[in-house]
Scaffold this motif. Structure first.
Motif: not given
Length: 79
Positions: A20-26
């Protein structure tokens, strides 16, 4: 090495949180890049438009030579 059920749930939770953090950062990176390139496009567009308008003006002034351009001195530039 076997992992008990509770530890497995904790590991899955952290994996999900990481995704979730990776997708939000992307998503934020894509949004930021879109805003940056949009503003860059508008800036260049208006700068080019203003430059074309200035070049087509009838009342353009002739450039006045600077003082250092009028100095008669030997050419000291490197060969």
């Amino acid at each position: 090495m076997p992992v008990d059920r509770e530890s497995q749930k904790i590991i899955e939770y952290f994996e999900m949180l990481g995704m979730r953090i990776f997708i939000a950062e992307l998503v934020w990176t894509v949004i930021g890049a879109a805003i940056f390139f949009g503003l860059l496009y508008l800036t260049l567009r208006y700068a080019i438009r203003d430059g074309l308008r200035d070049s087509q003006r009838e009342d353009r002034r002739v450039a006045i030579p600077r003082e250092r351009d009028r100095i008669s001195a030997p050419d000291m530039r490197a060969d």
